[in-house]
Design a protein around this motif. Structure first.
Motif, PDB file in Angstrom:
ATOM      1  N   PHE A  69       1.022  -1.291   0.019  1.00  0.00           N
ATOM      2  CA  PHE A  69      -0.105  -0.032   0.011  1.00  0.00           C
ATOM      3  C   PHE A  69       0.843   1.269   0.143  1.00  0.00           C
ATOM      4  CE2 PHE A  69      -2.742   2.861   2.239  1.00  0.00           C
ATOM      5  CZ  PHE A  69      -3.877   3.314   1.344  1.00  0.00           C
ATOM      6  N   LEU A  70       1.890   1.363   0.900  1.00  0.00           N
ATOM      7  CA  LEU A  70       2.883   2.534   0.857  1.00  0.00           C
ATOM      8  C   LEU A  70       3.495   2.701  -0.544  1.00  0.00           C
ATOM      9  CD1 LEU A  70       4.402   2.029   4.291  1.00  0.00           C
ATOM     10  CD2 LEU A  70       2.808   3.668   3.770  1.00  0.00           C
ATOM     11  N   ARG A  71       3.799   1.624  -1.090  1.00  0.00           N
ATOM     12  CA  ARG A  71       4.560   1.722  -2.452  1.00  0.00           C
ATOM     13  C   ARG A  71       3.597   2.366  -3.555  1.00  0.00           C
ATOM     14  NH1 ARG A  71       6.891  -3.466  -1.098  1.00  0.00           N
ATOM     15  NH2 ARG A  71       5.384  -4.455  -2.550  1.00  0.00           N
ATOM     16  N   THR A  72       2.360   1.678  -3.609  1.00  0.00           N
ATOM     17  CA  THR A  72       1.508   2.132  -4.486  1.00  0.00           C
ATOM     18  C   THR A  72       1.090   3.775  -4.299  1.00  0.00           C
ATOM     19  OG1 THR A  72      -0.358   0.988  -3.435  1.00  0.00           O
ATOM     20  CG2 THR A  72       0.723  -0.165  -5.062  1.00  0.00           C
ATOM     21  N   ARG A  73       0.768   4.104  -3.034  1.00  0.00           N
ATOM     22  CA  ARG A  73       0.473   5.467  -2.840  1.00  0.00           C
ATOM     23  C   ARG A  73       1.651   6.317  -3.068  1.00  0.00           C
ATOM     24  NH1 ARG A  73      -4.404   4.890  -3.938  1.00  0.00           N
ATOM     25  NH2 ARG A  73      -3.265   3.159  -4.841  1.00  0.00           N
ATOM     26  N   ARG A  74       2.882   5.971  -2.919  1.00  0.00           N
ATOM     27  CA  ARG A  74       3.987   6.813  -3.132  1.00  0.00           C
ATOM     28  C   ARG A  74       3.995   6.916  -4.732  1.00  0.00           C
ATOM     29  NH1 ARG A  74       9.222   5.405  -4.348  1.00  0.00           N
ATOM     30  NH2 ARG A  74       8.872   3.327  -3.659  1.00  0.00           N
ATOM     31  N   ALA A  75       3.854   5.881  -5.314  1.00  0.00           N
ATOM     32  CA  ALA A  75       4.076   5.960  -6.905  1.00  0.00           C
ATOM     33  C   ALA A  75       3.065   6.774  -7.832  1.00  0.00           C
ATOM     34  CB  ALA A  75       3.935   4.455  -7.317  1.00  0.00           C
ATOM     35  N   ARG A  76       2.022   6.881  -6.998  1.00  0.00           N
ATOM     36  CA  ARG A  76       0.883   7.774  -7.837  1.00  0.00           C
ATOM     37  C   ARG A  76       1.117   9.096  -7.558  1.00  0.00           C
ATOM     38  NH1 ARG A  76      -4.536   8.161  -3.735  1.00  0.00           N
ATOM     39  NH2 ARG A  76      -3.373   9.072  -2.413  1.00  0.00           N
ATOM     40  N   LEU A  77       1.922   9.701  -6.598  1.00  0.00           N
ATOM     41  CA  LEU A  77       1.948  11.192  -6.234  1.00  0.00           C
ATOM     42  C   LEU A  77       3.037  11.612  -7.466  1.00  0.00           C
ATOM     43  CD1 LEU A  77       2.176  11.239  -2.438  1.00  0.00           C
ATOM     44  CD2 LEU A  77       0.401  12.275  -3.872  1.00  0.00           C
ATOM     45  N   ARG A  78       2.860  12.925  -7.817  1.00  0.00           N
ATOM     46  CA  ARG A  78       3.574  13.585  -8.437  1.00  0.00           C
ATOM     47  C   ARG A  78       4.469  14.542  -7.627  1.00  0.00           C
ATOM     48  NH1 ARG A  78       1.892  16.965 -11.759  1.00  0.00           N
ATOM     49  NH2 ARG A  78      -0.118  17.150 -10.946  1.00  0.00           N
TER      50      ARG A  78
END
Length: 275
Positions: free
Chosen positions: A14-23
Motif C-alpha cells: 500500500f505504501l509503495r502504490t500510494r507513493r508511486a501515484r504522487l507527482r
C-alpha cells in the motif's frame, strides 16, 4: 514479533502504490528533476513524514517495526491520503483509525448541480446529523424557509405529532431516522453538535428517548410517504435517502410514480416555480 493485526506485506504494498501515484507537484516539489520511476522517491516521503529514510525503506520492504499512530498519521499526511485510504492504512498497520472530527457540511458543487437539475423532483442534502445543507426549488415547498426556521430534520420530526398507529411506513421512517442518527453518533464521538442534539431530544421528547433506548443502528431504507400538504393537497411518493460516501452526507429525494396524481402535482409545481 508481529503485532496483532499488523499485515506487513499489505502495508508495504500500500505504501509503495500510494507513493508511486504522487507527482512532485502534488506536494510542492519541482517537476524538473529527472526520475527513473514515476512518483516520489522514498527519501522524499520519509522527509515529508519526519522519518529516517532507513525506517521508511524497511516499512516498504515489509520488515519494519510496528508503526505507531503518530507515524501513521504523518505518513497519511505525506502521501496525501483520502479519508478512506487513511482508515485503511491504520487498519493494515494493526491500529484503530482515528475518529473523524465531525460530519462534513461542505456540499460538493457537483451534488448541488445534481439537485438543481432535478426540476420535477424535490431533493435536498443533509449531513450525518440531518442538518439541511442544500435544497432544490421544489424541495423548498416541503422543508420550508431554512433561513427562518428549523434546519435539523430530526428535531423537526420530533416536534410534530406522532405518526398514527395505522401508518406503518411513517412509523418505520421515524425509527430508521433515529437508528441512522445513532450510527452517526458512534462514528463521530467527539462532535459537540451531535452530542447536544441527542441530549436535547432526550430531554424534551419521550418518543425520541424511547427509540434511542432501543439502541438500533441502521442505515436508511426507502419508505412510501403519504402526506396532506397544506397547499398541494394529498400526496404519495417514495422517500429515498441515498448515502454520499465521500462526505457521509445524504441526498434525499421524493420520487412519485409515473402517471400518478402526485407526479402531476410535482410537474405543475415545477412549471409554476419556473414561470
Amino acid at each position: 514479533m508481529t503485532a496483532p493485526g499488523l499485515r506487513r506485506d499489505e502495508l508495504a504494498t500500500f505504501l509503495r502504490t500510494r507513493r508511486a501515484r504522487l507527482r512532485p507537484a502534488d506536494i510542492g516539489l519541482p517537476d524538473g528533476v529527472r526520475r527513473r520511476t514515476p512518483g516520489l522517491r522514498r527519501q522524499e516521503v520519509a522527509q515529508l513524514a519526519g522519518l529516517s529514510v532507513d525506517y521508511y525503506v524497511r516499512l516498504e520492504q515489509g520488515r519494519g517495526p510496528h508503526p505507531s499512530r503518530q507515524v501513521l498519521a504523518a505518513l497519511a499526511r505525506a502521501l496525501v491520503l483520502t479519508r478512506d485510504e487513511r482508515e485503511y492504512l491504520f487498519r493494515v498497520a494493526g491500529q484503530s483509525p482515528p475518529p473523524v472530527p465531525g460530519p462534513s457540511r461542505e456540499v460538493a458543487p457537483g451534488l448541488r448541480h445534481l439537485i438543481d437539475a432535478m426540476t420535477e423532483t424535490p431533493a435536498y442534502v443533509v449531513d450525518a446529523k440531518y442538518d439541511v445543507l442544500a435544497v432544490n426549488r421544489l424541495a423548498a415547498h416541503f422543508v420550508g424557509d431554512l433561513s427562518a426556521g428549523e434546519r435539523n430534520m430530526i428535531r423537526w420530526m420530533f416536534r410534530q405529532p406522532a405518526p398514527r398507529p395505522d401508518d406503518p411506513e411513517m412509523l418505520r421512517f421515524v425509527r430508521d431516522s433515529v437508528a441512522d442518527l445513532r450510527a452517526a453518533y458512534g462514528r463521530y464521538p467527539g462532535d459537540r453538535g451531535l452530542a447536544e442534539l441527542v441530549t436535547e431530544l432526550l430531554g424534551v421528547s419521550p418518543r425520541f428517548a424511547a427509540l434511542w433506548a432501543e439502541h438500533d443502528v441502521a442505515e436508511r431504507r426507502p419508505v412510501v410517504k403519504r402526506v396532506t400538504h397544506a397547499e398541494l393537497g394529498p400526496l404519495e411518493f417514495e422517500c429515498r435517502v441515498l448515502l454520499v460516501p465521500e462526505t457521509d452526507q445524504r441526498l434525499i429525494v421524493y420520487t412519485a410514480a409515473p402517471g400518478s396524481p402526485t407526479r402531476e402535482v410535482f410537474r405543475r409545481l415545477a412549471d409554476r416555480v419556473d414561470s
